[in-house]
Design a protein around this motif. Sequence first.
Motif, PDB file in Angstrom:
ATOM      1  N   ALA A 104      47.703  67.183   8.577  1.00 37.33           N
ATOM      2  CA  ALA A 104      47.469  66.542   7.290  1.00 37.33           C
ATOM      3  C   ALA A 104      48.646  66.830   6.362  1.00 37.33           C
ATOM      4  N   PRO A 105      49.073  65.848   5.605  1.00 38.38           N
ATOM      5  CA  PRO A 105      50.205  66.068   4.696  1.00 38.38           C
ATOM      6  C   PRO A 105      49.941  67.232   3.742  1.00 38.38           C
ATOM      7  N   GLY A 106      50.926  68.137   3.663  1.00 40.81           N
ATOM      8  CA  GLY A 106      50.824  69.255   2.744  1.00 40.81           C
ATOM      9  C   GLY A 106      50.075  70.455   3.283  1.00 40.81           C
ATOM     10  N   ARG A 107      49.488  70.340   4.495  1.00 44.87           N
ATOM     11  CA  ARG A 107      48.718  71.470   5.026  1.00 44.87           C
ATOM     12  C   ARG A 107      49.621  72.538   5.654  1.00 44.87           C
ATOM     13  N   LEU A 108      50.687  72.130   6.281  1.00 47.39           N
ATOM     14  CA  LEU A 108      51.579  73.076   6.951  1.00 47.39           C
ATOM     15  C   LEU A 108      52.994  72.928   6.405  1.00 47.39           C
ATOM     16  N   ASP A 109      53.728  74.021   6.442  1.00 49.83           N
ATOM     17  CA  ASP A 109      55.105  74.012   5.990  1.00 49.83           C
ATOM     18  C   ASP A 109      55.944  73.119   6.906  1.00 49.83           C
ATOM     19  N   PRO A 110      56.707  72.177   6.351  1.00 46.78           N
ATOM     20  CA  PRO A 110      57.517  71.288   7.205  1.00 46.78           C
ATOM     21  C   PRO A 110      58.467  72.050   8.122  1.00 46.78           C
ATOM     22  N   GLY A 111      58.983  73.168   7.653  1.00 48.15           N
ATOM     23  CA  GLY A 111      59.858  73.961   8.512  1.00 48.15           C
ATOM     24  C   GLY A 111      59.130  74.479   9.746  1.00 48.15           C
ATOM     25  N   TRP A 112      57.870  74.899   9.556  1.00 45.06           N
ATOM     26  CA  TRP A 112      57.084  75.382  10.706  1.00 45.06           C
ATOM     27  C   TRP A 112      56.866  74.253  11.701  1.00 45.06           C
ATOM     28  N   VAL A 113      56.573  73.040  11.195  1.00 41.77           N
ATOM     29  CA  VAL A 113      56.343  71.902  12.082  1.00 41.77           C
ATOM     30  C   VAL A 113      57.615  71.585  12.868  1.00 41.77           C
ATOM     31  N   ARG A 114      58.764  71.572  12.191  1.00 45.32           N
ATOM     32  CA  ARG A 114      60.022  71.288  12.890  1.00 45.32           C
ATOM     33  C   ARG A 114      60.285  72.323  13.978  1.00 45.32           C
ATOM     34  N   GLU A 115      60.006  73.591  13.663  1.00 42.55           N
ATOM     35  CA  GLU A 115      60.223  74.643  14.667  1.00 42.55           C
ATOM     36  C   GLU A 115      59.275  74.480  15.850  1.00 42.55           C
ATOM     37  N   PHE A 116      58.013  74.120  15.572  1.00 46.20           N
ATOM     38  CA  PHE A 116      57.048  73.897  16.650  1.00 46.20           C
ATOM     39  C   PHE A 116      57.516  72.776  17.569  1.00 46.20           C
ATOM     40  N   VAL A 117      57.955  71.658  16.994  1.00 43.43           N
ATOM     41  CA  VAL A 117      58.417  70.527  17.807  1.00 43.43           C
ATOM     42  C   VAL A 117      59.631  70.926  18.637  1.00 43.43           C
ATOM     43  N   ALA A 118      60.546  71.663  18.027  1.00 40.47           N
ATOM     44  CA  ALA A 118      61.742  72.092  18.759  1.00 40.47           C
ATOM     45  C   ALA A 118      61.376  73.002  19.927  1.00 40.47           C
ATOM     46  N   LEU A 119      60.455  73.945  19.717  1.00 44.06           N
ATOM     47  CA  LEU A 119      60.029  74.822  20.808  1.00 44.06           C
ATOM     48  C   LEU A 119      59.360  74.021  21.925  1.00 44.06           C
ATOM     49  N   ALA A 120      58.546  73.041  21.554  1.00 43.78           N
ATOM     50  CA  ALA A 120      57.895  72.213  22.574  1.00 43.78           C
ATOM     51  C   ALA A 120      58.924  71.459  23.395  1.00 43.78           C
ATOM     52  N   HIS A 121      59.941  70.896  22.731  1.00 42.42           N
ATOM     53  CA  HIS A 121      60.973  70.166  23.459  1.00 42.42           C
ATOM     54  C   HIS A 121      61.731  71.082  24.419  1.00 42.42           C
ATOM     55  N   ARG A 122      61.977  72.319  23.991  1.00 41.99           N
ATOM     56  CA  ARG A 122      62.674  73.257  24.878  1.00 41.99           C
ATOM     57  C   ARG A 122      61.841  73.573  26.119  1.00 41.99           C
ATOM     58  N   GLU A 123      60.502  73.460  26.002  1.00 38.36           N
ATOM     59  CA  GLU A 123      59.616  73.674  27.143  1.00 38.36           C
ATOM     60  C   GLU A 123      59.328  72.374  27.895  1.00 38.36           C
ATOM     61  N   ASP A 124      60.124  71.327  27.617  1.00 39.63           N
ATOM     62  CA  ASP A 124      59.984  70.018  28.260  1.00 39.63           C
ATOM     63  C   ASP A 124      58.625  69.391  27.962  1.00 39.63           C
ATOM     64  N   LEU A 125      58.153  69.576  26.738  1.00 38.85           N
ATOM     65  CA  LEU A 125      56.909  68.954  26.281  1.00 38.85           C
ATOM     66  C   LEU A 125      57.247  67.871  25.265  1.00 38.85           C
ATOM     67  N   GLN A 126      56.784  66.660  25.529  1.00 39.33           N
ATOM     68  CA  GLN A 126      56.888  65.622  24.513  1.00 39.33           C
ATOM     69  C   GLN A 126      55.874  65.910  23.400  1.00 39.33           C
ATOM     70  N   VAL A 127      56.178  65.496  22.201  1.00 37.84           N
ATOM     71  CA  VAL A 127      55.275  65.688  21.065  1.00 37.84           C
ATOM     72  C   VAL A 127      55.052  64.337  20.399  1.00 37.84           C
ATOM     73  N   PHE A 128      53.779  63.975  20.248  1.00 35.89           N
ATOM     74  CA  PHE A 128      53.407  62.751  19.554  1.00 35.89           C
ATOM     75  C   PHE A 128      52.469  63.114  18.411  1.00 35.89           C
ATOM     76  N   ALA A 129      52.658  62.458  17.282  1.00 36.39           N
ATOM     77  CA  ALA A 129      51.810  62.711  16.121  1.00 36.39           C
ATOM     78  C   ALA A 129      50.693  61.674  16.063  1.00 36.39           C
ATOM     79  N   LEU A 130      49.460  62.147  15.882  1.00 38.90           N
ATOM     80  CA  LEU A 130      48.350  61.233  15.626  1.00 38.90           C
ATOM     81  C   LEU A 130      48.423  60.760  14.187  1.00 38.90           C
ATOM     82  N   PRO A 131      48.062  59.526  13.934  1.00 34.48           N
ATOM     83  CA  PRO A 131      48.115  59.045  12.546  1.00 34.48           C
ATOM     84  C   PRO A 131      47.145  59.814  11.673  1.00 34.48           C
TER      85      PRO A 131
END
Length: 324
Positions: free
Chosen positions: A279-306
């Motif tokens: 949800a917008p404003g619930r999590l720090d954008p920096g944390w989200v970017r770091e989570f996505v980057a870690l997932a990509h390093r583990e060869d995990l695609q990341v898709f956002a639900l609307p």
Amino acid sequence: MWLLAHTARSRRTRSGERAKENRRMQGQQGNDTPPRSTGARLARDPVGRGGIRPTPLRIGLLGRHGTHHFGANLRALATCRALAAAGHDPEVINYRPRERQRAFADRLPPAQQAAHDAFCHHYLPQSPPLHTLDEVDEFCRPRRFDVLLAGSDPVLHVEPDALREDLRFPNPFWLHWARRLHPHPPRTAYLAASARGANYFACPSAWQAGVRRALQAVDFISVRDRWTRWMLAAISGGRCRPPLCPDPLLLLDDVFEIPLAMEVLPRSLHRRYVLLSVAPGRLDPGWVREFVALAHREDLQVFALPHLPLPTPPPPGAPTIPPP
């Protein structure tokens, strides 16, 4: 599932007692013809453990399936299909309090509301819409359910100052009303239920006493998170310590095959993926970017639900799946 097996055994016991009485009465009348059993017969199930399928039960499901929410819709589908695969007859009690429906109507585009409603209509064996506790009670009386299951959504969530019936205590999810369904009240259970962070001790004392009575009256309880387990144990003075139960949504792949015509992004094919709903404003954008980057390093695609209201900016590196 313990509750379902126990209820099936109880029904077989009652059926056996009736059959014995019929034979006794026929013997007194000189009739040597064996009576036809009134109980449901055990059916052989070559897949089941021990090859025995329990007596089919008529099961009423009460949850937040009508919420315009992807997880709630799929959770109800998984639960229904799993119970049907076990040989039972589930029916979703279509409780849709008007206040809740209006709240979602203000937040969601009409097209998405219609898509959620169409999904429930097509895939769930549901009753006509029921808007109040009295309507739920009136609907269930002639149905003669063997079991009433509440869950696995946050059916035990309450709010002290709520105006909506489904957030006040008591509401239909607590199943306190089931004992009034005479002459054969059903067994009751909370299945993988959640309080979703509710603090019962912040509620009025009358609500707290009612919660304790409701917990004492229900036949079986399982919860899906530690907070709910702790809260039920605390409010009951340690008498209620329910087991943790995985969310039934985890069964979906085993009991339901998604039609090919409905497959859209993400198409993982040979790659693993993560669905991210933030949800917008619930999590720090920096944390989200770091989570996505870690997932990509583990060869995990990341898709956002609307996440609504739309439009919302997608998390960096996580393309948003278009709404239905």
